[in-house]
Write an enzyme that holds these catalytic residues in place. Structure first.
Site: not given
Ligand code: NI
Length: 184
Positions: A150, A153
């Site tokens: 995450e 990201h």
């Molecule tokens: Ni992802």
């Protein structure tokens, strides 16, 4: 609450570093958090980052359930390998140690595919949630992996850019040839 559209690999919102959230407790951020949680659960994900719903902000939600935790966890370490539903805004991570492990990952922005990614097995992270509470934890195994995925990201990275062997990039429908069955 509302289900949000999920951005897909190739959209620029997934390729750029996201901006700090100026006020994590602002009403629009709390609404975004609620919508991200609903969208993540609807898509059967264990994490979703703001750029995956077209918001280029440094925040994500995730959880690390016990059934996904590594089998090789040491006694007394259960807490490090699992996490309840967590909201992390303006996070920082610090990798601990040098150990890495491979695992097949998926991503809601790359539907239908899986790829083997090596990640650090141990880290520390901190951030705040939408109520202004500080979150500070140590994580291992799957828990540490989800946080790294995450965090990537919000740095504008998707997991294929971390892969070492593109022969291990495959369709979910063929994953049974490579991925050992997860114990239920
Ligand atoms: Ni992802």
């Amino acid at each position: 609450m509302a289900l949000l559209k999920i951005s897909r690999m190739g959209h620029p919102v997934l390729m750029n570093r996201c901006a700090e959230v100026p006020d994590p407790t602002a009403p629009e951020i709390r609404r975004l958090v609620a919508d991200m949680i609903e969208t993540m659960h609807d898509a059967n994900g264990v994490g979703i980052a703001a750029p995956q719903v077209y918001a280029p902000l440094r925040m994500f939600v995730f959880f690390a359930p016990d059934e996904r935790a590594d089998n090789e966890k040491l006694p007394g370490e259960d807490e490090l390998h699992t996490a309840p539903l967590t909201v992390l805004i303006n996070p920082q991570i610090e990798i601990l140690g040098t150990e890495e492990a491979p695992l097949f990952e998926g991503c809601l922005s790359i539907p239908g595919l899986r790829g083997e990614v090596h990640r650090a097995t141990h880290l520390r992270y901190r951030g705040v949630d939408q109520n202004g509470n500080t979150i500070a934890r140590e994580a291992k195994g799957f828990h540490a992996r989800v946080v790294q995925h995450e965090y990537d990201h919000i740095e504008g990275r998707l997991y294929p850019t971390r892969m070492r062997n593109m022969k291990r990039f495959l369709f979910e429908s063929e994953a049974q040839h490579w991925v050992k069955k997860e114990p239920k």
